[in-house]
Motif scaffolding. Sequence first.
Motif, PDB file in Angstrom:
ATOM      1  N   VAL A 167      12.566  11.125  -2.584  1.00 57.28           N
ATOM      2  CA  VAL A 167      12.484  10.254  -1.413  1.00 57.28           C
ATOM      3  C   VAL A 167      11.374   9.232  -1.614  1.00 57.28           C
ATOM      4  CG1 VAL A 167      11.813  10.229   1.008  1.00 57.28           C
ATOM      5  CG2 VAL A 167      13.503  11.844   0.228  1.00 57.28           C
ATOM      6  N   ARG A 168      10.265   9.687  -2.175  1.00 57.65           N
ATOM      7  CA  ARG A 168       9.161   8.750  -2.409  1.00 57.65           C
ATOM      8  C   ARG A 168       9.561   7.698  -3.427  1.00 57.65           C
ATOM      9  NH1 ARG A 168       6.025  13.616  -2.218  1.00 57.65           N
ATOM     10  NH2 ARG A 168       5.397  13.780  -0.058  1.00 57.65           N
ATOM     11  N   MET A 169      10.228   8.131  -4.484  1.00 58.08           N
ATOM     12  CA  MET A 169      10.647   7.158  -5.495  1.00 58.08           C
ATOM     13  C   MET A 169      11.560   6.106  -4.876  1.00 58.08           C
ATOM     14  SD  MET A 169       9.389   7.773  -8.472  1.00 58.08           S
ATOM     15  CE  MET A 169      10.417   6.957  -9.674  1.00 58.08           C
ATOM     16  N   ARG A 170      12.490   6.573  -4.024  1.00 57.03           N
ATOM     17  CA  ARG A 170      13.450   5.611  -3.451  1.00 57.03           C
ATOM     18  C   ARG A 170      12.804   4.745  -2.388  1.00 57.03           C
ATOM     19  NH1 ARG A 170      18.234  10.015  -3.692  1.00 57.03           N
ATOM     20  NH2 ARG A 170      18.503   9.832  -5.924  1.00 57.03           N
ATOM     21  N   GLU A 171      11.814   5.308  -1.709  1.00 57.39           N
ATOM     22  CA  GLU A 171      11.131   4.482  -0.709  1.00 57.39           C
ATOM     23  C   GLU A 171      10.391   3.326  -1.356  1.00 57.39           C
ATOM     24  OE1 GLU A 171       8.600   6.436   2.042  1.00 57.39           O
ATOM     25  OE2 GLU A 171      10.264   7.540   2.908  1.00 57.39           O
ATOM     26  N   MET A 172       9.931   3.546  -2.561  1.00 60.60           N
ATOM     27  CA  MET A 172       9.276   2.441  -3.261  1.00 60.60           C
ATOM     28  C   MET A 172      10.249   1.282  -3.412  1.00 60.60           C
ATOM     29  SD  MET A 172       6.935   3.796  -6.304  1.00 60.60           S
ATOM     30  CE  MET A 172       6.723   5.532  -6.437  1.00 60.60           C
ATOM     31  N   GLU A 173      11.485   1.614  -3.756  1.00 66.61           N
ATOM     32  CA  GLU A 173      12.495   0.569  -3.909  1.00 66.61           C
ATOM     33  C   GLU A 173      12.735  -0.133  -2.570  1.00 66.61           C
ATOM     34  OE1 GLU A 173      14.083  -0.915  -6.193  1.00 66.61           O
ATOM     35  OE2 GLU A 173      15.449  -1.962  -4.813  1.00 66.61           O
ATOM     36  N   GLN A 174      12.822   0.664  -1.479  1.00 64.48           N
ATOM     37  CA  GLN A 174      13.040   0.048  -0.166  1.00 64.48           C
ATOM     38  C   GLN A 174      11.860  -0.838   0.218  1.00 64.48           C
ATOM     39  OE1 GLN A 174      15.909   0.179   1.132  1.00 64.48           O
ATOM     40  NE2 GLN A 174      16.599   1.666  -0.374  1.00 64.48           N
ATOM     41  N   SER A 175      10.653  -0.391  -0.113  1.00 59.47           N
ATOM     42  CA  SER A 175       9.483  -1.216   0.174  1.00 59.47           C
ATOM     43  C   SER A 175       9.567  -2.530  -0.583  1.00 59.47           C
ATOM     44  CB  SER A 175       8.212  -0.478  -0.233  1.00 59.47           C
ATOM     45  OG  SER A 175       8.016   0.620   0.596  1.00 59.47           O
ATOM     46  N   CYS A 176      10.061  -2.454  -1.809  1.00 61.44           N
ATOM     47  CA  CYS A 176      10.228  -3.687  -2.579  1.00 61.44           C
ATOM     48  C   CYS A 176      11.173  -4.636  -1.855  1.00 61.44           C
ATOM     49  CB  CYS A 176      10.790  -3.365  -3.959  1.00 61.44           C
ATOM     50  SG  CYS A 176       9.633  -2.554  -5.042  1.00 61.44           S
TER      51      CYS A 176
ATOM     52  N   ASN B 174       0.830  -1.199   0.000  1.00 63.03           N
ATOM     53  CA  ASN B 174       0.000   0.000   0.000  1.00 63.03           C
ATOM     54  C   ASN B 174       0.866   1.252   0.000  1.00 63.03           C
ATOM     55  OD1 ASN B 174      -2.244   1.581   0.087  1.00 63.03           O
ATOM     56  ND2 ASN B 174      -3.222   0.409   1.681  1.00 63.03           N
ATOM     57  N   ARG B 175       2.023   1.138   0.626  1.00 63.39           N
ATOM     58  CA  ARG B 175       2.942   2.282   0.586  1.00 63.39           C
ATOM     59  C   ARG B 175       3.367   2.554  -0.847  1.00 63.39           C
ATOM     60  NH1 ARG B 175       5.659   4.008   4.893  1.00 63.39           N
ATOM     61  NH2 ARG B 175       5.289   2.038   5.931  1.00 63.39           N
ATOM     62  N   ILE B 176       3.651   1.481  -1.567  1.00 65.64           N
ATOM     63  CA  ILE B 176       4.028   1.676  -2.972  1.00 65.64           C
ATOM     64  C   ILE B 176       2.872   2.323  -3.727  1.00 65.64           C
ATOM     65  CG2 ILE B 176       4.582   0.463  -5.102  1.00 65.64           C
ATOM     66  CD1 ILE B 176       6.062  -1.580  -3.413  1.00 65.64           C
ATOM     67  N   ALA B 177       1.667   1.792  -3.491  1.00 65.72           N
ATOM     68  CA  ALA B 177       0.514   2.334  -4.217  1.00 65.72           C
ATOM     69  C   ALA B 177       0.320   3.811  -3.898  1.00 65.72           C
ATOM     70  CB  ALA B 177      -0.740   1.550  -3.859  1.00 65.72           C
ATOM     71  N   SER B 178       0.493   4.153  -2.627  1.00 68.59           N
ATOM     72  CA  SER B 178       0.303   5.542  -2.233  1.00 68.59           C
ATOM     73  C   SER B 178       1.367   6.440  -2.845  1.00 68.59           C
ATOM     74  CB  SER B 178       0.351   5.635  -0.715  1.00 68.59           C
ATOM     75  OG  SER B 178       0.537   6.960  -0.326  1.00 68.59           O
ATOM     76  N   HIS B 179       2.623   5.976  -2.793  1.00 67.23           N
ATOM     77  CA  HIS B 179       3.683   6.798  -3.377  1.00 67.23           C
ATOM     78  C   HIS B 179       3.493   6.925  -4.880  1.00 67.23           C
ATOM     79  CE1 HIS B 179       5.566   7.496   0.265  1.00 67.23           C
ATOM     80  NE2 HIS B 179       6.452   6.531   0.302  1.00 67.23           N
ATOM     81  N   GLN B 180       2.954   5.874  -5.484  1.00 69.59           N
ATOM     82  CA  GLN B 180       2.705   5.975  -6.915  1.00 69.59           C
ATOM     83  C   GLN B 180       1.711   7.092  -7.200  1.00 69.59           C
ATOM     84  OE1 GLN B 180       1.601   2.000  -7.885  1.00 69.59           O
ATOM     85  NE2 GLN B 180       3.562   1.589  -8.853  1.00 69.59           N
ATOM     86  N   ILE B 181       0.670   7.141  -6.388  1.00 68.81           N
ATOM     87  CA  ILE B 181      -0.293   8.233  -6.599  1.00 68.81           C
ATOM     88  C   ILE B 181       0.378   9.575  -6.349  1.00 68.81           C
ATOM     89  CG2 ILE B 181      -2.359   9.316  -5.661  1.00 68.81           C
ATOM     90  CD1 ILE B 181      -3.661   6.791  -5.487  1.00 68.81           C
ATOM     91  N   ALA B 182       1.204   9.624  -5.300  1.00 73.58           N
ATOM     92  CA  ALA B 182       1.834  10.896  -4.954  1.00 73.58           C
ATOM     93  C   ALA B 182       2.718  11.386  -6.087  1.00 73.58           C
ATOM     94  CB  ALA B 182       2.653  10.739  -3.674  1.00 73.58           C
TER      95      ALA B 182
ATOM     96  N   PHE C 224      16.666  -2.574   5.527  1.00 78.92           N
ATOM     97  CA  PHE C 224      16.327  -1.574   4.507  1.00 78.92           C
ATOM     98  C   PHE C 224      16.942  -0.241   4.890  1.00 78.92           C
ATOM     99  CE2 PHE C 224      13.043   0.779   6.834  1.00 78.92           C
ATOM    100  CZ  PHE C 224      12.727  -0.124   7.831  1.00 78.92           C
ATOM    101  N   ASP C 225      17.031   0.634   3.939  1.00 81.18           N
ATOM    102  CA  ASP C 225      17.631   1.954   4.177  1.00 81.18           C
ATOM    103  C   ASP C 225      16.530   3.002   4.299  1.00 81.18           C
ATOM    104  OD1 ASP C 225      20.033   0.710   3.768  1.00 81.18           O
ATOM    105  OD2 ASP C 225      19.993   1.125   1.608  1.00 81.18           O
ATOM    106  N   ILE C 226      16.922   4.134   4.858  1.00 84.43           N
ATOM    107  CA  ILE C 226      16.014   5.277   4.894  1.00 84.43           C
ATOM    108  C   ILE C 226      16.532   6.285   3.893  1.00 84.43           C
ATOM    109  CG2 ILE C 226      14.921   7.004   6.337  1.00 84.43           C
ATOM    110  CD1 ILE C 226      15.817   5.381   8.736  1.00 84.43           C
ATOM    111  N   PRO C 227      15.862   6.439   2.771  1.00 84.98           N
ATOM    112  CA  PRO C 227      16.328   7.460   1.829  1.00 84.98           C
ATOM    113  C   PRO C 227      16.026   8.862   2.347  1.00 84.98           C
ATOM    114  CG  PRO C 227      14.434   6.271   0.944  1.00 84.98           C
ATOM    115  CD  PRO C 227      14.677   5.730   2.298  1.00 84.98           C
ATOM    116  N   VAL C 228      16.996   9.739   2.211  1.00 83.05           N
ATOM    117  CA  VAL C 228      16.761  11.127   2.616  1.00 83.05           C
ATOM    118  C   VAL C 228      17.124  12.042   1.453  1.00 83.05           C
ATOM    119  CG1 VAL C 228      17.105  10.853   5.084  1.00 83.05           C
ATOM    120  CG2 VAL C 228      19.057  11.292   3.612  1.00 83.05           C
TER     121      VAL C 228
END
Lengths: 200, 158, 178, 383, 350
Positions: free
Chosen positions: D276-285, D117-125, D255-259
């Motif tokens: 940050v959102r784009m990279r968080e998607m990768e971390q979520s993966c 869901n985090r990925i889905a949300s960031h995708q919308i964002a 996992f890492d925390i992208p900043v």
Amino acid sequence: MIEYIKNVWLGFWTVIVGMRITLAHLFEKKVTVQYPDDRYPIPPNARNKLYLDPTLCNGCTSCERICPVNCIKVETLRVVPDDPERPMIADGSKRKLWVPVYDIDFAKCCFCGLCTTVCPTFAIKHTVEFEYSTYSRDELYVRFSDMSPEKIIEKKKMLDEFQAKEKAAKAEAARKAAEEKSKTDAKAETSPVTESKESN
Amino acid sequence: MTINEIYEQLKEDYGDSIIELVENPPLDSSIIIKSSAVFEVCHTLRDKPGFEFDYLLCLSGLDLGENLAAVYHLYSMKHAHKAVIKTIVPKDNPKVPSVEKIWRSADWHEREAYDLIGIIFENHHNLIRILCPYDWEGHPLRKDYKEPEYYHQMKVPY
Amino acid sequence: MGLLNKLNEPYEAGGIILGTFEDILNWGRARSDWYLHFGLACCAIEFMAMNASHFDFMRFGTIPRATPRQADFIMITGTVTLKMAERIKKLWEQMAEPKYCISVGSCANCGGPYWEHGYHVLKGVDRIIPVHVYVPGCPPRPEAFQDGMIKLQKMIKEEAIFRKRKKLEEDSKIELSA
Amino acid sequence: MGEKKRIELDYSKIESDRMRLNVGPQHPSTHGVLRLEVELDGEIVTEVVPHIGYLHRCFEKHAEKMTYPQVIPYIDRMDYVTSMNNELPYVMAVEKMLGIKVPEKVEYIRVIMCELNRIASHQIAVATFGLDAGAFTPFLYFFRDREYILAIFEKASGARLLFNYFWIGGLSADVHPTFKEDVLAIVKQVRKTNKEIEDLLIYNKIFIERTANVGILPADVAINYACSGPVLRGSGVKFDLRKNEPYSIYDRFDFDIPVGMGEVGTVGDSWDRNIVRMREMEQSCRIIEQAVAQMPDEGDVQEKLPKRIKPPKGDIYMRAENPKGDLGFYIVSNGTDKPERVKARGTSFVNLSVLPEISKGYMFADLILILGSIDIVLGEVDR
Amino acid sequence: METINFVYNLIPDQFIAIIVICTIPLIFLIVYALLAILGELKISAWIQERLGPMRTGPWGILQPIAEVVKLIQKEDLTPDTANKPLFNLAPFIIFMGAYASFAVIPFSRYFIPSDINIGLFYIFAVGSIAVIGIVMGGWASNNKYSLLGAMRSVAQIISYEIPGAMAILSVAVLASSLNLEKINIAQEGGIWNWFVFGGQGSWDKLWVVPFTLILSLIYLISSLAETNRTPFDIPEGESELVAGYHTEYSGMKFAMFFFAEYANMFVVAAVLTITFFGGWNSPFGNFMQGPGWDVFWFVGKSFFFVIVQIWLRWTLPRLRVDQLMYVGWKVLLPFSFICFLFISLFRMIN
């Protein structure tokens, strides 16, 4: 100056890159599902329109109580023990309550699925049907009960008679009990018709 | 720093203004303070070395029946510790000093608490309704709130 | 009797020519509906999903318009609060005739989950603007939106323009006399 | 020629007529029904006053009238883009109050669902951010992928958007048998699309020019405004509840925390928040891959619960890392089966309050992008 | 009798012929606009892995017709506070600007509506009329968004006309004429003789090839700005200004704006075709060359550039207003000056 040239070049180059990507997509296979003709697969547990199997419903009203939005309205009538129909629920057990009113207002329903999980007889369940948009809101108020109005009146009459009889019997018993100096008769006064909560 | 240490240190500094520490494990423990001292205590909590609560998590209003309460959930990014501060005010005179100058995030939280519960935050620069329309009457989250019949000729109840 | 004289007569007497003409006009309106780019709440996300590639709302000939002046229909996708209701009414008034409204989701239909204790929720958008199609669901599937759209197109196709004109005149007469 | 005269202009004194512009509640890019009252000096924004409450649906009032399980559908409707993540802090709070520990399998499913869901949300964002910048196509590529994620949610829970899937003490239903394969296929697809979007949008020169050095939010301001999530991390603060205060089973994953690092502009600008959102998607993966590998196949998904859920008297504040930031629930229990009060600390509500601060002095077109980079959902702002 | 004679004398000799010649571009314009609207819908859809309109006629090809039928029926709103004469006039002025450009566009060597000596100059002059319409519409609407859009549009179109004109001017230098027919004739003989590759001439034209290439690109970019297309669509940028200068327009008046936008797209594509890409000339020398082929090549090339404009629109984000100015004044203008300078030098030496 170098920075300037670099920026101009980057601007030009990234546009080309973007155009290449969109061009590639231009010829890719399209993902669209043409709805009225083709359909996107819907899993069987999807939560769309609710459906009640009136033959299964035993009138326990637990769905009505769990519903967070109170969109289900259930009214029940007690089955008279000497009912000539000897009603059964579809799963074979004996019916204790008639369900003359079982209405769901789909204009209010929030499709959370709580009612389906509490139902002891699995009478109410979500179906995969979603195409029931209407031109008027009243059509979204769906009555599920399978009892005809005549039958309801008949059963009500039966119950009234039975209750009168019961009351008389109770009064008799109470009188006897009073005679025997036993407890109060206030309890017998409560109406045995199961009334459901008013939805408002 | 645990909440007990915070409580003891605050008690040393402010004495009577700190009323009590309500402990309720495993749930949150909270420090109850007098409403008049809210600003000073919060200022200390933010700036004093050791506390350094630089992050206001949440500011909620509560309707306790007789009284209203404002609850501050604080967090320190540096020390990663939490504190819950509560202050209780009477319903007929619900005035609490604003902490908007200490944590800017309190601005909207206070407006919300004013809007929904009706706590008046003194010295807030712009204490107006935030969620309800500006001409709304009453504070909806109070237990004795009755929803209006009509709002701008629109019927409210179903 | 010339054709022009028949314009004000009901459709049944208008004959084939008027009927076909009306059909073409209705076809145009039914097949090219521009909607107001407007979302309120949860249903708006499904609305966006419906516009996306898998469901592709544009197949129905719809184009999003950002301004109400150019929109043909409005989809009320979400909870209408009292604060918002006046704005929606204004938007509706700004739209050019002929205009339609689809109420999507339980919230817009009658307040939905918020009908009971929602002190700040308008219980049904049909209290302020006329609604032509109700789409149930919370939120409805994207296909359900499209089902509502098909129903709206069907309704537009069966509209009687010339008959309506006559009826409107009658109505205004009644109003005048009253 | 005479002596050169230096002309000094005091720009603060040159003033033209200011224009007050009303943006919203119906505006294509206010992400719903936000209304901004903007004062413009030419194209420069001099003041922004957000007016919220156009979607105030009285969540807190409803929560007082409902029993604990009945509140969950309303929590779904708060931040309707990230329903799974919304449910998590609430059910964790009630479980903590009741002192229940949920089965292992449930924890894993919850984590996987939350990350999906985090990925889905960031995708919308990111998609709507691109849309604000005028790029429509990436929006649809993201929504195409999101559809695959929603298909999994629908198979598991039965709903596409508002799931009511996390229940107190477990889940509403077990996942379908092909869950693991489906999830891994999605991870693959998400990575592929992200690569494409980076070329198409993120590293596009026009997009960089539009977003870099726009809406700079310094770290100390971000903390004072209690910003959280990508807004805070975009300013360079390495703070993520999943790492700093691990809840559920997040301490088991690597996992890492992208900043935000200010790669193309200043630290804390709109581009940083977006990347940050784009990279968080990768971390979520990455989290999903680890969780799928560790997840037990067998097990119950619902803990035994009393018929009426009656937490003990007291209050609790539970927070979890939402895609938008730090979502907290302050629950006051009075010992009955209905909560006395449920106050939600809306992430978007807090993040939005920083908008007037960071949008002053930029152009009107930038204001739209700054708003897009904060990524608000009005359902959570107004509740 | 005298009055009748007077009126009769007023009518020019070949009245019917003039009407026909005027009508052909108009019909072409309408047919083209419908096609372009459909093309825009379809291409954008395919780029986004969608299908686009599918339910109006087979594969949705009747979609634009349905839209016209709908727009005719729409109520024609005029806001109360608007300046009514200007508000009503604006769409016509914009449409006129677009339509008037067709007067000089050479579709074929046998169909040039008006073969005037200053064709290029005329197109530029008439093309600028649109901006008056935009300002009129934006100001008269009495809407802040419209006003902002109109203001942006003026700044944008004025600044992008300069690099565009520079690019065209260098073609005039190469062809030593402003006459569109002569420019076309100067590019005869295959793809290598087009002005994008320096025009006719011996091998020493290789010196100018890089400059003409850059200039054709500059003209393409500035033409995007002149037609308000992405990445320069800030006057109507949906995410900021709702719908920009045509926020308050509805019905047929809006359709005028809509048509004029697509007509302008064709005009700039046609100018690009004529000046740099050989106009009606076949790319294969004398192969597939002739009056009929002329129309095919000319319209085909112009359509290709229209499609490029559509393609760009669905790829790029939009610029901000100051960046737009930056690109116009600090990137395109210096480059176009340099190129123009070198081309002029080349002509002088030759």
